[in-house]
Design an enzyme around this catalytic site. Structure first.
Site, PDB file in Angstrom:
ATOM      1  N   HIS A 172       3.462  57.875  23.084  1.00 47.67           N
ATOM      2  CA  HIS A 172       2.534  58.964  22.777  1.00 47.67           C
ATOM      3  C   HIS A 172       1.667  59.292  23.995  1.00 47.67           C
ATOM      4  O   HIS A 172       1.465  60.466  24.332  1.00 47.67           O
ATOM      5  CB  HIS A 172       1.658  58.576  21.594  1.00 47.67           C
ATOM      6  CG  HIS A 172       0.842  59.705  21.060  1.00 47.67           C
ATOM      7  ND1 HIS A 172      -0.297  59.514  20.302  1.00 47.67           N
ATOM      8  CD2 HIS A 172       0.983  61.059  21.170  1.00 47.67           C
ATOM      9  CE1 HIS A 172      -0.800  60.685  19.968  1.00 47.67           C
ATOM     10  NE2 HIS A 172      -0.050  61.641  20.483  1.00 47.67           N
ATOM     11  N   GLU A 196       5.361  48.361  18.195  1.00 44.58           N
ATOM     12  CA  GLU A 196       4.461  49.440  17.781  1.00 44.58           C
ATOM     13  C   GLU A 196       3.589  49.905  18.938  1.00 44.58           C
ATOM     14  O   GLU A 196       3.260  51.092  19.046  1.00 44.58           O
ATOM     15  CB  GLU A 196       3.597  48.985  16.605  1.00 44.58           C
ATOM     16  CG  GLU A 196       4.379  48.632  15.346  1.00 44.58           C
ATOM     17  CD  GLU A 196       5.326  49.732  14.899  1.00 44.58           C
ATOM     18  OE1 GLU A 196       5.021  50.925  15.133  1.00 44.58           O
ATOM     19  OE2 GLU A 196       6.380  49.407  14.321  1.00 44.58           O
TER      20      GLU A 196
END
Length: 227
Positions: free
Chosen positions: A107, A100
């Site tokens: 991003h 994650e």
């Protein structure tokens, strides 16, 4: 009476593969959730450390209920770890947390496929719900234009599943790389993480296959109806 042979031939095998993949990821995660890391750090601590070494300071860490519900939310830059990951010091928990974190790194680095997937989210939501309904309604009503609209909408949802694959594979690749580079886990522990992430990757592959099988089914039914 009409029998949907395409569903039996195309979709059912893909669904069975999905069930196998889900069982595999649960059993693999369970196995390595019993093996604690040598450094005795939690999934949360591992995620925080990996964010820090990658110079990411604007991502928050949060907790979400459930098991394997971990995800990174780019809308508010929050990495949410599940109950099975948040405080666990297991190899599996650290691997999931690192995966994650990989999304958070994507991003931050403006990884193209991740941005494209975000763009596809509303299209996929509409397409997955309305697409098959409109296509089948068009088939029943012998309305070719409605069939084509339904298939086009559902194609957007299928595209979302396909774009998800490189996003998830890349996140796992980043996870393994940063865990190794920063010596968070030993080489032997990394083998366990790789098995956990590989099992998880199969669920995304299976989901994509189900979507593609359903799209192909609609296209074939449509062609037969238009003859």
């Amino acid at each position: 009476m009409y029998f949907d042979y395409y569903y039996l031939i195309l979709v059912v095998p893909a669904i069975l593969l999905t069930l196998v993949a889900q069982i595999k990821v649960k059993t693999t995660f369970h196995k390595y959730s019993k093996k604690m890391s040598q450094r005795n750090i939690t999934g949360t601590q591992a995620a925080a450390y990996l964010l820090k070494v990658n110079d990411i300071t604007d991502v928050k860490l949060g907790r979400i209920s459930g098991n394997l519900t971990d995800h990174y939310d780019p809308t508010d830059k929050t990495l949410r770890l599940s109950d099975s990951t948040f405080e666990s010091t297991s190899i599996a928990a650290i691997g999931v947390a690192a995966h994650e974190t990989g999304h958070a790194i994507q991003h931050a680095k403006k990884y193209g496929p991740l941005n494209f997937r975000r763009f596809l989210v509303p299209i996929a939501n509409i397409g997955s719900e309305a697409g098959p309904f409109l296509a089948l309604l068009g088939i029943i009503m012998s309305f070719p234009l409605l069939i084509d609209i339904g298939i086009l909408l559902f194609s957007g949802a299928v595209l979302f599943y396909l774009v998800t694959l490189p996003v998830e594979f890349n996140a796992s690749s980043r996870a393994l790389k940063i865990l190794k580079q920063n010596q968070v886990l030993s080489d032997e522990e990394l083998k366990g993480v790789k098995k956990v992430l590989s099992a998880a990757a199969m669920t995304y592959v299976a989901s994509a296959l189900v979507a593609m099988a359903n799209l192909l089914r609609l296209i074939l039914i449509s062609k037969n109806k238009k003859r």
